[in-house]
Write a protein that holds these residues in place. Structure first.
Motif, mmCIF file in Angstrom:
data_model
loop_
_atom_site.group_PDB
_atom_site.id
_atom_site.type_symbol
_atom_site.label_atom_id
_atom_site.label_comp_id
_atom_site.label_asym_id
_atom_site.label_seq_id
_atom_site.Cartn_x
_atom_site.Cartn_y
_atom_site.Cartn_z
ATOM 1 N N ILE A 23 22.860 3.014 1.862
ATOM 2 C CA ILE A 23 23.043 3.724 3.132
ATOM 3 C C ILE A 23 22.288 3.004 4.242
ATOM 4 O O ILE A 23 22.791 2.816 5.350
ATOM 5 C CB ILE A 23 22.563 5.177 3.017
ATOM 6 C CG1 ILE A 23 23.371 5.934 1.942
ATOM 7 C CG2 ILE A 23 22.667 5.892 4.354
ATOM 8 C CD1 ILE A 23 24.855 5.990 2.193
ATOM 9 N N ALA A 24 21.073 2.565 3.920
ATOM 10 C CA ALA A 24 20.270 1.873 4.921
ATOM 11 C C ALA A 24 20.895 0.552 5.335
ATOM 12 O O ALA A 24 20.761 0.130 6.487
ATOM 13 C CB ALA A 24 18.864 1.632 4.370
ATOM 14 N N ALA A 25 21.603 -0.098 4.389
ATOM 15 C CA ALA A 25 22.233 -1.381 4.710
ATOM 16 C C ALA A 25 23.260 -1.237 5.823
ATOM 17 O O ALA A 25 23.533 -2.195 6.555
ATOM 18 C CB ALA A 25 22.884 -1.982 3.468
ATOM 19 N N LEU A 26 23.823 -0.036 5.970
ATOM 20 C CA LEU A 26 24.745 0.191 7.079
ATOM 21 C C LEU A 26 24.033 0.038 8.420
ATOM 22 O O LEU A 26 24.652 -0.292 9.426
ATOM 23 C CB LEU A 26 25.373 1.581 6.974
ATOM 24 C CG LEU A 26 26.280 1.807 5.754
ATOM 25 C CD1 LEU A 26 26.742 3.258 5.701
ATOM 26 C CD2 LEU A 26 27.477 0.858 5.800
ATOM 27 N N THR A 84 16.013 0.403 9.714
ATOM 28 C CA THR A 84 16.774 -0.816 9.458
ATOM 29 C C THR A 84 17.619 -1.197 10.676
ATOM 30 O O THR A 84 17.779 -2.380 10.988
ATOM 31 C CB THR A 84 17.671 -0.645 8.219
ATOM 32 O OG1 THR A 84 16.861 -0.331 7.095
ATOM 33 C CG2 THR A 84 18.445 -1.923 7.925
ATOM 34 N N VAL A 85 18.173 -0.189 11.375
ATOM 35 C CA VAL A 85 18.906 -0.457 12.619
ATOM 36 C C VAL A 85 18.017 -1.235 13.585
ATOM 37 O O VAL A 85 18.421 -2.256 14.153
ATOM 38 C CB VAL A 85 19.377 0.857 13.275
ATOM 39 C CG1 VAL A 85 19.817 0.628 14.715
ATOM 40 C CG2 VAL A 85 20.543 1.454 12.480
ATOM 41 N N LEU A 130 18.573 8.272 5.089
ATOM 42 C CA LEU A 130 18.747 8.328 6.547
ATOM 43 C C LEU A 130 17.552 7.730 7.279
ATOM 44 O O LEU A 130 17.709 7.054 8.302
ATOM 45 C CB LEU A 130 18.959 9.779 6.985
ATOM 46 C CG LEU A 130 20.293 10.411 6.569
ATOM 47 C CD1 LEU A 130 20.305 11.901 6.932
ATOM 48 C CD2 LEU A 130 21.461 9.704 7.247
ATOM 49 N N ILE A 131 16.365 7.972 6.751
ATOM 50 C CA ILE A 131 15.163 7.429 7.385
ATOM 51 C C ILE A 131 15.178 5.902 7.317
ATOM 52 O O ILE A 131 14.918 5.216 8.320
ATOM 53 C CB ILE A 131 13.903 8.002 6.713
ATOM 54 C CG1 ILE A 131 13.744 9.481 7.085
ATOM 55 C CG2 ILE A 131 12.657 7.211 7.113
ATOM 56 C CD1 ILE A 131 12.734 10.216 6.235
ATOM 57 N N VAL A 182 8.366 -1.323 12.662
ATOM 58 C CA VAL A 182 9.450 -1.254 11.671
ATOM 59 C C VAL A 182 9.102 -2.015 10.394
ATOM 60 O O VAL A 182 9.544 -1.638 9.306
ATOM 61 C CB VAL A 182 10.794 -1.748 12.260
ATOM 62 C CG1 VAL A 182 11.241 -0.835 13.389
ATOM 63 C CG2 VAL A 182 10.726 -3.190 12.718
ATOM 64 N N THR A 183 8.290 -3.068 10.501
ATOM 65 C CA THR A 183 7.890 -3.814 9.308
ATOM 66 C C THR A 183 6.913 -3.002 8.467
ATOM 67 O O THR A 183 7.023 -2.953 7.233
ATOM 68 C CB THR A 183 7.258 -5.164 9.700
ATOM 69 O OG1 THR A 183 8.181 -5.893 10.518
ATOM 70 C CG2 THR A 183 6.934 -5.989 8.477
#
Length: 433
Positions: A378-381, A258-259, A252-253, A348-349
């Motif tokens: 999950i993160a790819a979503l 990633t979003v 989830l993190i 984010v980087t």
């Protein structure tokens, strides 16, 4: 790596780690640079491709996001295959197929072929990043891993630093040999990836025992360091990894930052198009935030290694990302907007480099291979949600403001999720004790 170390054992360790790093990292950095260039160049193609193909903002955002849906579906099977056949062959296969399919993006003719090409591309790339992460965790002990991952992940900001001006320039090939500029961009940026895949076959080795370029003493030293670390870590299969709540929190993190990363990265050229007139100008200006992000990530990773507080630094980097996006929302003019977006991308980087040093501390073996893939799946979503939400909001409101607000809120929630990860980790350690 630490300086002024007099212990001969430490000096020997550092020498062999440097040797392995120089063997693997140049090829892996180039491969991952091309990987991110392949994901972000769709934003530059959109400057002319959308009009030529008749794509609306939501259709473009949907196609950009479908890549990540296909990537997500194939992520775990791909990493299980990597564990079965070896990283050398599987990572080379991934790069060769995605390079060829990326070049074939030049032949899309409308929304449905665009959707199909993006799905195939996502399927072909699935497993590359978690596969490399698993591979590096199989070679580098934990005390060196954050810095090694930071150098590997340097490819992300570098891909935009180099890729922005490159992609913008390739659009000027419009009409050469009867092909549009955006088509040349896909061909000339996709084909080299297949060549790097061939390079991987000659550079990589699945384990120290198979590395003929190491001396017997060097192989023994690396194997001893890794064996000592594995004895201190619980061995987990994939089922055990899925029963660990920390694995789901980590997923989830990563979804959260990633979003923000892809939401900004894919739409940045079109955000700048509001202020700038030519593709080359857009490419050059879009490189500025990534130059700062490159330096910021390496410095922050080094700080995290020295402090030993990965979770605290992860929360702080996500908070910086949220603050930067919030600043960009209220900014007026290109300069102020770029300052906010630069701050966001630094956050984010850096979060990505800090984050990927954490999962390897709680998973090993096939559990790590599949667990890394599950987290990244999950993160790819988030790679689907970020571009699509901004495109959807832009089509309905006429501006990027609403989409950027959503990105900032998601990153803020991500900061909050780090606290329960810390508490669950404490409970897991007490239970193990």
């Amino acid at each position: 790596m630490r300086e002024h170390i007099e212990d001969p054992q430490q000096q020997a360790e550092q020498a062999v780690i440097r040797k392995v790093a120089w063997r693997f990292l140049p090829m892996l950095i180039v491969g991952y640079l091309l990987n991110y260039l392949d994901r972000s160049n769709i934003g530059f193609a959109a400057l002319t491709m959308n009009r030529e193909l008749g794509l609306t903002a939501s259709q473009f955002g949907l196609g950009a996001g479908l890549f990540f849906v296909a990537y997500c579906i194939c992520e775990i099977p791909s990493n299980v295959m990597l564990f079965r056949v070896g990283a050398r062959l599987w990572l080379a296969r991934i790069m060769i197929t995605w390079g060829l399919l990326s070049a074939l993006m030049a032949f899309v003719v409308g929304p449905y072929s665009y959707y199909g090409a993006r799905v195939l591309l996502g399927m072909s790339e699935a497993g590359f990043f978690p596969g490399v992460t698993f591979f590096l965790s199989s070679w580098f002990p934990a005390k060196y891993r954050t810095s090694i991952l930071a150098w590997f992940l340097l490819a992300i900001p570098l891909s935009s630093l180099i890729g922005g001006p490159l992609s913008g320039s390739l659009l000027y090939l419009d009409g050469w040999l009867g092909m549009s500029g955006w088509k040349w961009m896909f061909v000339l940026e996709g084909t080299p990836t297949a060549l790097v895949g061939i390079w991987a076959l000659y550079v990589l080795a699945d384990s120290p025992a198979k590395a003929r370029w190491l001396t017997p003493d060097e192989r023994e030293l690396i194997q001893r360091m890794l064996a000592s670390e594995q004895r201190e870590k619980p061995r987990k299969d994939f089922g055990a990894a899925l029963r660990d709540p920390r694995v789901h929190l980590l997923a989830l993190i990563q979804f959260g930052f990633t979003v923000g990363s892809y939401g900004v990265g894919i739409w940045l050229p079109q955000i700048l198009k509001q202020f700038l007139s030519t593709p080359l100008e857009i490419g050059l200006v879009s490189a500025i935030p990534y130059a700062f992000a490159s330096v910021g990530m390496l410095l922050w990773a080094r700080r995290s290694d020295r402090s030993g507080n990965a979770l605290g630094n992860l929360a702080a980097s996500c908070a910086v990302g949220a603050i930067g996006l919030a600043c960009s929302v209220f900014a007026h003019g290109v300069s102020a907007s770029m300052v906010g977006l630069t701050i966001a991308l630094i956050g984010v980087t850096a979060a990505r480099a800090i984050f990927w040093a954490i999962p390897g501390r709680i998973m090993t073996g096939i559990g790590a291979a599949a667990g890394f893939a599950y987290i990244n799946c999950i993160a790819a979503l988030g790679g689907f949600a970020g571009p699509y939400v901004i495109g959807w909001a832009k089509e309905r409101t006429g501006s990027f403001t609403a989409g950027l607000v959503v990105m900032a809120v998601v990153l803020t929630v991500t900061v909050v999720l780090v606290l329960p990860l810390h508490l669950v980790g404490q409970r897991s350690r007490r239970a193990a004790g």
